[in-house]
Design an enzyme around this catalytic site. Structure first.
Site, PDB file in Angstrom:
ATOM      1  N   PRO A  45      27.431  29.198  16.059  1.00 45.65           N
ATOM      2  CA  PRO A  45      26.131  29.436  15.416  1.00 45.65           C
ATOM      3  C   PRO A  45      25.873  30.920  15.181  1.00 45.65           C
ATOM      4  O   PRO A  45      26.359  31.760  15.944  1.00 45.65           O
ATOM      5  CB  PRO A  45      25.120  28.864  16.423  1.00 45.65           C
ATOM      6  CG  PRO A  45      25.856  28.696  17.713  1.00 45.65           C
ATOM      7  CD  PRO A  45      27.316  28.637  17.411  1.00 45.65           C
ATOM      8  N   ASP A  46      25.145  31.256  14.110  1.00 45.90           N
ATOM      9  CA  ASP A  46      24.752  32.656  13.908  1.00 45.90           C
ATOM     10  C   ASP A  46      23.458  32.915  14.683  1.00 45.90           C
ATOM     11  O   ASP A  46      23.031  32.069  15.482  1.00 45.90           O
ATOM     12  CB  ASP A  46      24.633  32.990  12.408  1.00 45.90           C
ATOM     13  CG  ASP A  46      23.528  32.218  11.709  1.00 45.90           C
ATOM     14  OD1 ASP A  46      22.803  31.469  12.378  1.00 45.90           O
ATOM     15  OD2 ASP A  46      23.391  32.362  10.478  1.00 45.90           O
ATOM     16  N   PHE A  47      22.852  34.055  14.497  1.00 35.96           N
ATOM     17  CA  PHE A  47      21.594  34.342  15.190  1.00 35.96           C
ATOM     18  C   PHE A  47      20.404  33.755  14.449  1.00 35.96           C
ATOM     19  O   PHE A  47      19.558  33.106  15.012  1.00 35.96           O
ATOM     20  CB  PHE A  47      21.368  35.864  15.256  1.00 35.96           C
ATOM     21  CG  PHE A  47      22.024  36.529  16.430  1.00 35.96           C
ATOM     22  CD1 PHE A  47      22.686  35.809  17.403  1.00 35.96           C
ATOM     23  CD2 PHE A  47      21.965  37.917  16.566  1.00 35.96           C
ATOM     24  CE1 PHE A  47      23.288  36.440  18.470  1.00 35.96           C
ATOM     25  CE2 PHE A  47      22.557  38.564  17.631  1.00 35.96           C
ATOM     26  CZ  PHE A  47      23.222  37.823  18.579  1.00 35.96           C
ATOM     27  N   ARG A  48      20.355  34.067  13.133  1.00 34.59           N
ATOM     28  CA  ARG A  48      19.070  33.945  12.458  1.00 34.59           C
ATOM     29  C   ARG A  48      18.901  32.771  11.512  1.00 34.59           C
ATOM     30  O   ARG A  48      17.831  32.605  10.954  1.00 34.59           O
ATOM     31  CB  ARG A  48      18.763  35.256  11.709  1.00 34.59           C
ATOM     32  CG  ARG A  48      18.518  36.409  12.661  1.00 34.59           C
ATOM     33  CD  ARG A  48      18.235  37.723  11.973  1.00 34.59           C
ATOM     34  NE  ARG A  48      18.034  38.787  12.948  1.00 34.59           N
ATOM     35  CZ  ARG A  48      19.010  39.458  13.547  1.00 34.59           C
ATOM     36  NH1 ARG A  48      20.263  39.183  13.262  1.00 34.59           N
ATOM     37  NH2 ARG A  48      18.730  40.393  14.431  1.00 34.59           N
ATOM     38  N   ASN A 119      30.893  40.762  14.378  1.00 37.12           N
ATOM     39  CA  ASN A 119      31.157  39.578  15.190  1.00 37.12           C
ATOM     40  C   ASN A 119      31.901  39.928  16.466  1.00 37.12           C
ATOM     41  O   ASN A 119      32.668  40.888  16.523  1.00 37.12           O
ATOM     42  CB  ASN A 119      31.929  38.541  14.375  1.00 37.12           C
ATOM     43  CG  ASN A 119      31.089  38.003  13.238  1.00 37.12           C
ATOM     44  OD1 ASN A 119      29.877  38.207  13.220  1.00 37.12           O
ATOM     45  ND2 ASN A 119      31.717  37.335  12.301  1.00 37.12           N
ATOM     46  N   ASP A 121      33.510  37.353  18.173  1.00 40.70           N
ATOM     47  CA  ASP A 121      34.257  36.130  18.467  1.00 40.70           C
ATOM     48  C   ASP A 121      35.772  36.304  18.369  1.00 40.70           C
ATOM     49  O   ASP A 121      36.529  35.361  18.623  1.00 40.70           O
ATOM     50  CB  ASP A 121      33.798  34.991  17.539  1.00 40.70           C
ATOM     51  CG  ASP A 121      33.872  35.364  16.056  1.00 40.70           C
ATOM     52  OD1 ASP A 121      34.737  36.178  15.686  1.00 40.70           O
ATOM     53  OD2 ASP A 121      33.053  34.841  15.274  1.00 40.70           O
ATOM     54  N   HIS A 138      30.284  45.826  17.143  1.00 43.51           N
ATOM     55  CA  HIS A 138      29.491  45.414  18.305  1.00 43.51           C
ATOM     56  C   HIS A 138      30.375  44.975  19.467  1.00 43.51           C
ATOM     57  O   HIS A 138      29.968  44.176  20.309  1.00 43.51           O
ATOM     58  CB  HIS A 138      28.505  44.294  17.907  1.00 43.51           C
ATOM     59  CG  HIS A 138      27.475  44.757  16.910  1.00 43.51           C
ATOM     60  ND1 HIS A 138      26.702  43.911  16.172  1.00 43.51           N
ATOM     61  CD2 HIS A 138      27.090  46.007  16.548  1.00 43.51           C
ATOM     62  CE1 HIS A 138      25.894  44.618  15.375  1.00 43.51           C
ATOM     63  NE2 HIS A 138      26.119  45.890  15.589  1.00 43.51           N
TER      64      HIS A 138
END
Ligand code: CNA
Length: 281
Positions: A45-48, A119, A121, A138
């Site tokens: 899932p993404d954040f927003r 990302n 991941d 990040h």
């Protein structure tokens, strides 16, 4: 910009014109900027995104704000919510998407100047993009350490902790007792030096692809602004974001990024190769 604004570099503002620009050999240094949207098709899932995004599903964790889960000050007081969430994001359980493989194909063809990803991941590496072409702005889940004494924590033990959503503590035991955190950048933490060192490469790019990001997190969000005027910027995203679409050679491909990328691959004559690379991963 309006429809009748003339372009500077492209024949017209379309993916077909971007493909022509690439096949004509004028795009040799392509920069790519990515976010969580390129991994949603992998099941992360993404954040927003409304309803499916992590922020929409954090209510059960009782956080002051959804962002708190990635906030260093909050983590020091209450690390548990992060570890509950880490299970959903942890590398090893997911397969790279067509979008990841497209970037890898750019690298194979010697056209990828630099990839800047938000990302964590590790799917860029899993897709075979050479590490030296990736800036993980990040950080990532690849390594972890104690937040107090910085002693690294073993990967195999980390995997067990994440699987059980248990908070790991420094391997020095009672001597330290600090919390262990993956080397992902939380709010209130500095970005890796590499981000600042490689940012300047954008000024020598001849094409920029922005994919699957809401461009809400700074300083990453300002990267598309460093693309020189006259250099085409293409946005592959569900929604229009940042200032994309305000320059004469901006191309907006609104929709899911795998579909957009397949469309571009068709125009480039790379489609078969792309699908094969993806299947063979
Ligand atoms: P975000 O703020 O959640 O935005 C995601 C963007 O992608 C939105 O604009 C969506 O509309 C768009 N989007 C979602 N699915 C698709 C799709 N299939 N095709 C095209 N567009 C799509 O995420 P950002 O990356 O912009 O925000 C930065 C944060 C999110 C970084 O700090 C990341 O570490 C963090 N994050 C990373 C992951 C991951 O590593 N996969 C997952 C969730 C959050």
């Amino acid at each position: 910009i309006s429809d009748d604004t003339p372009t500077e570099t492209l024949r017209e503002r379309s993916l077909a014109a971007v493909a022509e620009y690439i096949t004509s050999g004028k795009a040799k240094r392509i920069v790519v900027m990515t976010g969580a949207g390129i991994s949603t098709a992998a099941g992360i899932p993404d954040f927003r995104s409304p309803e499916t995004g992590l922020y929409a599903n954090l209510a059960k964790l009782n956080l002051p704000r959804p962002e708190s889960v990635f906030d260093l000050l909050f983590f020091k007081e209450n690390p548990k919510p992060f570890y509950v969430l880490a299970k959903d994001l942890y590398p090893g359980n997911f397969h790279p998407t067509i979008s990841h493989v497209f970037i890898s194909l750019l690298a194979k063809k010697g056209l990828l100047h630099q990839l800047y990803t938000q990302n964590i991941d590790c799917l860029e590496r899993a897709a075979g993009i050479p590490p030296e072409l990736i800036v993980e702005a990040h950080g990532s889940f690849a390594n972890q350490r104690c937040i107090e004494c910085k002693t690294p924590f073993p990967a195999d033990r980390m995997r067990e902790h994440v699987a059980r959503a248990e908070v790991p503590r420094c391997i020095r035991g009672a001597e330290c007792g600090g919390l262990v955190k993956p080397d992902i950048v939380f709010f209130h933490e500095a970005l890796p030096m590499l981000f600042y060192e490689r940012k300047d490469l954008i000024s020598s790019a001849d094409l920029a692809l922005v994919m699957g990001t809401s461009l809400q997190v700074h300083p990453f969000a300002s990267l598309p602004n460093y693309v020189p005027e006259g250099v085409p910027r293409v946005l592959f995203n569900l929604e229009r974001v940042g200032g994309l679409g305000t320059q004469a050679d901006d191309v907006l491909e609104l929709g899911d990024c795998d579909t957009g990328v397949r469309k571009l691959a068709d125009q480039l004559g790379w489609r078969e190769e792309l699908e094969k690379e993806w299947r063979d991963l």
